[in-house]
Design a protein around this motif. Sequence first.
Motif: not given
Length: 958
Positions: A852-859
Motif C-alpha cells: 500500500n501507499e504507506h508501505l511504499r513511503n516507508t520503503w
Amino acid sequence: MLDPLTALSLAGTICQFVDFGCKLVSQAQEIYHSPNGSTREYVSVEAVAGDIQSLNRDIINKKKAIRVPSKGDLALLELATKCQTEANELMIILNNLRLPEDAARWESFRKALQAMRKKGRIAELETRLGKLRKQVDRRILYMMSDQQSAVFAWFHSVCTEHTRIQLESSNRVEQLQSHIQSIIQQQTKDSNRVEDLVEKLGRLSQEGDRLATEQGILKSLMFDEWKRRFNQTSKSHTRTFTWIFRRTVDYPAGLDSPRFRDWLENGNGIYWIAGKAGAGKSTLMKFLTEHPKVIDCLKVWAGNSQPIIIPWFFWSAGSPLQRSQQGLLQSILFQILRRCPWLIPTICAARVSMYRNQQDHLSMDPWSLEELSEVFDLLAREKLPKIRFCLFIDGLDEYEGRPNELIQTLRRLDKSPHIKLCVASRPWNEFLVAFDTERSDGSLLLERHTRSDIELYVRDILGKDESFTAAERRDKRYRDFIIAVIDRARGVFLWVQLVVTRLLKGLGELNRLDDLKKKLDSVPPTLEKYFQQIFDRIDKTDWVESAKVFLATAHAVQPLSVVAYHFLEKQERGPSFALDAPIRPIHGPELRHIYNEIHTRLNFLCKDLIEVNEVTLDGSYTDYQVDFLHRTVKDFLMTKELREQLMKRATQDGSVSWDPHQALCNISLARAKSLTLQDGIQFGLNTLFRLVDELMFYAYEVEIASKTANVSVLDELDRVVSHYAEADMSYHWTNARDAPADSYFDEGNENCFLALAIQARLCLYVATKLDKKPSLIQSKQGRPLLDYALRPILVTPAETPNFVSYLEFGMVRVLLDRSADPNQKISLYGNITVWALFLLTCFFGARDQTANEHLRNTWFQAADMMIRKGADRKLKLETGRVEQIRSAGNLSSDGVAVKTAKYRTAMSDVHQSTLKIPQGITAQEIMIETFGEERARELNAIVAETRSWSVWSLVGWK
C-alpha cells in the motif's frame, strides 16, 4: 530418528525380501512369484537377480533415511543390514549357477539350485533366512503392540489427536494393527501370508499418512480462541426464544413475524438479526446453534444432503483473530474441514503439498487472508451433493475493520450454493443498508420480540425467592412491579439481569415493596448510565486500585489470567517486584488459592463490571481469565472522559504517572518467571513465545508513549527464558521459534535477543544496547541486524495488534546511524547483500500489488537513508547471483522465477506466488518499478555520505 511411516515401509520391504529368499532356496515345488505380485512359469537367472537387487536397493534407500537412529531404529537397521548380507550371498549363488542355454523353465532353475544344496552352502543360507523371518515377525509385532515402540506411540498419538479435535473421518488404524498382529501370530506357511502382511502394512502406512495430513492441516487452522467467545456467552434462560420457530401464520397479531423458520426451511442467502447493545443477540445465536429444531428445519432446506451448523462469534475485547476476517475465515474453514476432511486434498492441495514436503510439520507458515479466500473460492466451485452449511456469525459490529469490508466477505461466502448465513449485529447504518428486509432474505429487530422472554426470566428468577413469592401471594401489587421492571428494560436483557440481581439483594435485606420500587426507580434506564452509577459507587479508598485494574484489563491484548492481577497487586507494593522475583513456578493448589483471593478482591473493587471465567489454553491447560462483564462495559470505560478519570484515579496515591502498558510489561515478566515447565521448554514454547511477544508489544507501547526504554525488564526477560532453555538447547532460545517456510529467513541458529527486539520495533532499547556496545552491529553472525529491520517478519503465537507487521523506519535509522552496512554480504543467502535483498522485497511487493501507499513511503525513506549511507545504486542482479539465492531455496532458474516469502512487512500478508525477475535487473530499474520515475530520480540525486574511519576496519569488519 526414522519417521514411523518410513519404518513401516522398511519393515514391509525386509519382510518381502526374506520371504522371497526363503522361497527361492527352498525345496518347494511352487511356481516362482516375483515380488511385484506377478506369476511366471518361465524365468531367467537374470530376472531373479534383478528382483533381488531391486529389493536390496529399496532397503538401502530406506536405511539412508536414518540419520540419528533411536533404539528401535537400530533393531530395524540391524535387520536391514542382515538382508543386505543375504542378498549378496544370493547374488553369489546365482552367479555360480550354470544352466543350459535352452533352460528357461522354472523346473530347470530349481534343479540347479538343488544341485548346489548338496554342497551345504544353500542349506546354511536357508537356515539363516528362517531365523531372519522370525526376527522380522517379532520386530513387526513389537512395532504394532508395544507401548515403548516409536511406531506404536506415533499411531497412538494420531488416534488420540483424531479424537481430540473431533475429526469426522474413518479411523482404521487399530483395525489394521489388529489384523497385522493376527497374521504374524498365526505362524502359518501359507504362500499368501507375506503378501497379506505386506499389503496390510502398506494400508496402515497410507491410513496413518492420511490421518496425520488431515490433522496437520486442521492444526494449522486451529487457534485457542476459535470458540472461546461462544463458550463464554450465556446460555438462554429456560423456554426463552422459542417464538423464533413459529410459522408466520402462528405469530401473534400486531407483531411482525420474523419469518426465521421459513428462511431455515426454504430460504437462501443472509438472514440478519439486529438488536441494541445488551439485547441478547449473542445468547440467541448460541441458542440457535445448539437447538435441535434448527437442524430439523435445515434438513428441509438441504433435501437429501446433510446440513451442518458452523458458528463464529466476533469479539472486540478478544485477540486480533477474534475480531478479524482472518479469524472468521480460518475458524469457519477449520470447522468445515473437521466435519468434511475428505475436502482437504481438493481445496487445500497446496497446503497438503507443503505439509508433506516439510520435515518440521510444526513450522508451517500461518494462513494468509488471500490464501483463505482462495480456498473458499475453490469450495464454492466444488460439487457437494451430500453436504450443506449454515453459518451463524455473531457480533459483526465487533469486527475491527470497516463494516463494508466484512459485508463484502459475507457476500462472497453467500455466493456458494452450499452455504447460507445467519448474522447478528447492532443496527449500524452499514448493516442496515446491506441487510434490511428488502436487501436480504430476512431480518428481525430483536428487542421487538423479547418482551415475553424478559417477563419469563424476571418471573422465574424472582419466583425462586421465597420471600418474593410469599409477598406476591399477599399483595397483587408485586405483579404490577414485575410489569414495571419489564417496561423499564426496553428489550435490553443485560439491563434486566443486572437489575434483578440488585432486587434479589434487596429481598435478602427484607426490603418491602416500596423499598423495591425505590431501588428500581434509582436504576438508570440505559446501560451506560447504569454503568456510571456502579462506577460512582466505588469507594474513594479503592479508587487507585480499581482504576489500575480497569486500565490493565482494557489495555491487555487478550484477557489476563487471575495470576496477572496477583502480580499487579504485588507490583504496586514494590515497584521492582517483577525484576527481583525468583524464577518459581506456580502450581495447581497455589493457583486455586490465588483464584479465590483475586476473585473476591475483584468483585469487591469493580462492583460486577468485571468477571472471572474458566478457560482451556493450548488444548489442555486450565486457567482463570478476567474480562469485562460485557463489551459495553469496556466501551463505557474507554470513552475519553472515563479514561481520563481512570488515569487521574490511578495516580491519586502520589504517583507522578501510571502507564498501564508499563504495568503489563512488569506483569508479563512476573508471569514468565512463574511458568510451569516441568517437562522442559520444548513442551511450552507456544505459551512462552506468546508471553515474550506480548511483553515486547507492551514495551513498544511504552516507548511510544513515554519515550522510555525498558532495558532492565527486557534484559531480565532474556535471562529468564535463557534459564529455561539452558538444559534443552545448545543455541540461543530465539532460534527455537518456528521460522517461515522460505529459506530467505533461515537463521542458521544465529538468532539473538537483540534481533528479536529489532523485529519488535524497540528503537530505544536497541539504540541503548548498541550505544553501550557498538561492536554488536558487526559481531552478529548469520543475518545482519539491518536485515531484521528491513524484513521484520516473525512467526508468533501471540495475537497482538500490528506486532512486527510492518517495516519501522525509525529502527532502520537507528542501525544505519550506528554503522550498519547496507552492502554487507549475507553468506547464509549466497552472499547477496542486505541492500539487494531489500530491493527484491520492494520488487516483489510492487509487482504483486500487495504494497500500500504507506508501505511504499516507508520503503522510500529506508532506500533514501541507505543510499546516503553508501548503498550501491549501480547494483545489478546477474543471473549467477540469482542462481546463488535460488540454491538456498528461494528462486528458480527459468527466466528467472522467484518464489516470494510471506512478507509481513506489508499491512497484510503477501501471498506466496511465482514472479518473474528480468535477468540482469538493476537497482535503478527496481526503484523505478517500486517508486515511479520521479521519486527514483530523487534517490539518484542523493549524495552519499563519506563513511567515517572505524577501528573495526583494522580487524576485518567492513
